[in-house]
Scaffold this active site. Structure first.
Site, mmCIF file in Angstrom:
data_model
loop_
_atom_site.group_PDB
_atom_site.id
_atom_site.type_symbol
_atom_site.label_atom_id
_atom_site.label_comp_id
_atom_site.label_asym_id
_atom_site.label_seq_id
_atom_site.Cartn_x
_atom_site.Cartn_y
_atom_site.Cartn_z
ATOM 1 C CG HIS A 34 65.631 25.950 -55.312
ATOM 2 N ND1 HIS A 34 66.842 26.560 -55.535
ATOM 3 C CD2 HIS A 34 65.864 24.932 -54.443
ATOM 4 C CE1 HIS A 34 67.775 25.948 -54.821
ATOM 5 N NE2 HIS A 34 67.207 24.957 -54.147
ATOM 6 C CB CYS A 102 69.010 26.779 -58.232
ATOM 7 S SG CYS A 102 67.293 27.188 -58.607
#
Length: 655
Positions: A34, A102
């Site tokens: 992420h 993301c």
């Protein structure tokens, strides 16, 4: 002087990917990444929409790594305007763990701020994951997490034998999509999504994201549009989305397909990107093969658009030579593993084994091993595989799964007993493990153990027993049971991969299989032929999932090295297996064994590379002649067996 731009990197798996990826996927994956952008004193990331927080203060905690992306000459007001514009694009319902996440957002931001992109090891993770057979098998689970349910359509079930991975994915996805204000997101929460994101549409809002798309996908179709000011664009958009669903990387095409991207010239740096490619009219479609533009189309011509996409896909994925053969029997072969599921009288098995242990020299370790089997293992096996009827006479559908609390002492007991008892005394213990590997929880645990733990130990004993010049009845029983155990182990792909890792004549699985195919006992040869089929079927499943033999691309339609595409299966052991199958067929007269051996050859050959080692070896061995000779055998009478022999003869290379 510019403003520094940083990339914060987090591991959503909290170290599990690094420790389990090699066993589950056959490739080392160090993290489920992420990322967020840190600029102007704020950390910005995409999950439940675009979120902003103080650096290092998000729900992900402190970053695992911080990467310097350079400096930006853009001022903070312009940056905030860009974020406001992108909020309409990066909405919560569009989030997808693989396709729109993301990292898609931070890559777009990096391109806007610096003209660069995020590191390859982050943005290439979906490609790397999906290029493994395990990743391809999990793709439906991931897509189901982000697909809005349709009325009357049941929810997709997790792939068999992968409950741990499916649960891990749910937890990772929930954490990734949580908002900054969510301190502890639930691990298995259904995630809202639009149906369109189950299709292969990729965002491109600037040069960096578009270059990444071109670099990581074999075939790309780009749609330059101005939806606000171009009526023809709005007219052709539904057609483009339908074609993306049909012909994209998740269409019904065995993993082949194009990546489709829509570039709105009014979103982000879409206008600048269009200028780079000299787009002066809308709609304009461009078609790319291996990163190079091969053609373009101007105007809203739906028929020509479909034709150009079909041509691009034909160029990217020319059909395998075998695809033109009429092979109805081969195509109808079930690739499900052959399993040995019969449940013996477990109390009798335990009593027999205890008598063997008692006949050996006594020791505290063997006494403790007996107690583990009596108090833990056999009760678990009874509850799992021979459940007692409940009050109304039916059997309970709630079956217990093995846990580490059971498996750790059982594995230790197995190692102890295997070192003290002869093979002819061990086969009841092997039979217990034969049942246990049918439990997905036990098989997954074994796959994470070095060399498959106790299953690898027992397989090595069988391999060594087969190397002896003479074998008594007890040794035969051990070898037979071990072969059935290994056949059942192929019901769990990660466990099968561990057993085959580094195989060859010294490997546990193949080292047991090859001599067993030539054994004097028919039951042993039948079990060995079943194991051979399961191994070969795993190769074909991997090739189909990865697109190998169907154009040479990995699952997800992304570029992949030949070593990746070859598929979860090292070609050296495929060659050795093919050689053993031909030798076994030369000698075999039993129809059932011939059926399984020929089916195994079909799986090895159907989508094998035409210039690969397997095809070359079978040509040298005269496999076609060996296979077709089976038609002259009086014992081969069943119509479906004879038809399969004929079709596999057609598949075999001929000089």
């Amino acid at each position: 002087m510019g403003t520094p731009v940083k990339l914060y990197i987090y591991d959503l798996s909290n170290g599990l990917a690094k420790s389990l990826s090699a066993q589950l996927t056959g490739r080392q994956i160090d993290g489920i990444w992420h990322t967020s952008i840190v600029v102007f004193g704020k950390e910005v990331f995409y999950g439940q929409g675009i979120n902003t927080t103080a650096p290092g203060r998000s729900h992900h905690g402190q970053p695992l790594q911080v990467v310097d992306l350079g400096e930006t000459a853009i001022d903070e007001d312009t940056w905030n305007e860009y974020l406001d514009e992108m909020r309409d694009h990066y909405t919560a319902d569009k989030y997808h763990l693989l396709d729109f996440n993301c990292n898609s957002f931070t890559n777009d931001c990096a391109g806007f701020l610096t003209g660069g992109s995020i590191p390859s090891f982050v943005k290439d993770l979906p490609t790397d994951f999906l290029s493994t057979p395990f990743g391809a098998a999990l793709r439906p689970t991931i897509d189901a997490m982000y697909r809005r349910p349709s009325p009357g359509v049941p929810a997709a079930a997790p792939p068999p034998n992968q409950p741990v991975a499916a649960s891990l994915l749910q937890a990772v996805a929930a954490q990734a999509q949580a908002s900054a204000s969510t301190p502890a997101p639930p691990p298995v929460t259904p995630l809202a999504a639009t149906e369109s994101l189950a299709g292969p549409m990729h965002p491109s809002t600037n040069s960096a994201s578009f270059r990444t798309l071109l670099r990581t996908h074999r075939a790309v179709v780009a749609f330059f549009t101005d939806e606000q000011g171009c009526p023809p664009c709005r007219m052709i958009a539904p057609v483009f989305e339908q074609l993306a669903s049909e012909k994209g990387i998740r269409g019904a095409n065995g993993g082949r397909g194009a990546a489709f991207t829509k570039i709105d010239m009014r979103v982000g740096a879409g206008g600048t990107l269009a200028s780079e490619w000299s787009v002066r009219v809308t709609p304009t479609f461009m078609f790319f093969l291996d990163g190079i533009k091969v053609s373009d189309l101007k105007g809203a011509d739906a028929g020509e658009l479909r034709t150009q996409i079909d041509l691009l896909l034909f160029q990217a994925y020319p059909p395998h030579p075998h695809s033109s053969l009429a092979l109805p029997t081969v195509k109808a072969l079930s690739l499900a593993p052959i399993l040995f599921t019969q449940v013996p009288a477990l109390d009798t098995v335990l009593a027999k084994f205890v008598s063997f242990v008692d006949a050996a020299p006594a020791s505290p370790a063997s006494a403790q091993a007996k107690e583990v089997l009596r108090a833990q293992v056999v009760p678990y096996l009874k509850a799992r595989f021979a459940p007692a009827p409940v009050a109304n006479g039916t059997k309970s559908t709630s079956l217990p799964s093995a846990t580490p609390t059971l498996l750790v002492p059982w594995a230790a007991a197995t190692t102890t007993l295997a070192s003290t008892l002869q093979p002819d005394a061990l086969f009841p213990l092997v039979d217990m493990w034969r049942l246990a590997v049918l439990d997905p929880a036990a098989a997954t645990w074994l796959a994470a153990a070095p060399s498959a733990g106790p299953v690898g130990v027992l397989a090595c004993i069988a391999r060594d027993a087969l190397s002896q010049a003479t074998q008594d009845k007890g040794t035969r029983n051990y070898v037979l049971t071990a072969l059935r155990l290994l056949a059942n182990a192929f019901g769990c792909a990660p466990l099968a991969r561990v057993l085959l890792a580094g195989s060859g004549s010294d490997g546990a699985a193949l080292g047991t299989l090859v001599p067993a195919l030539l054994h004097a006992d028919a039951a042993v040869r039948t079990a060995a032929a079943s194991l051979a089929f399961n191994a070969a079927a795993s190769v074909q499943r991997a090739r189909v999932a990865a697109g190998a033999g169907l154009g040479g691309v990995s699952a997800g339609g992304s570029k992949a090295d030949d070593a990746d595409v070859a598929a979860a299966a090292d070609e050296d052991w495929q060659v050795e297996l093919a050689s053993a199958l031909v030798e076994a067929l030369q000698r075999e007269e039993g129809e059932d064994v011939v059926h399984r051996l020929v089916a195994a050859l079909a799986c090895l050959l159907r989508f094998a590379p035409a210039d690969g080692q397997v095809a070359s070896l079978l040509d040298v061995l005269g496999a076609r002649t060996v296979v077709l000779r089976k038609l002259a055998m009086p014992s081969v009478q069943k119509k479906e067996v004879r038809k399969l022999v004929e079709e596999v003869g057609d598949l075999c290379p001929s000089a």
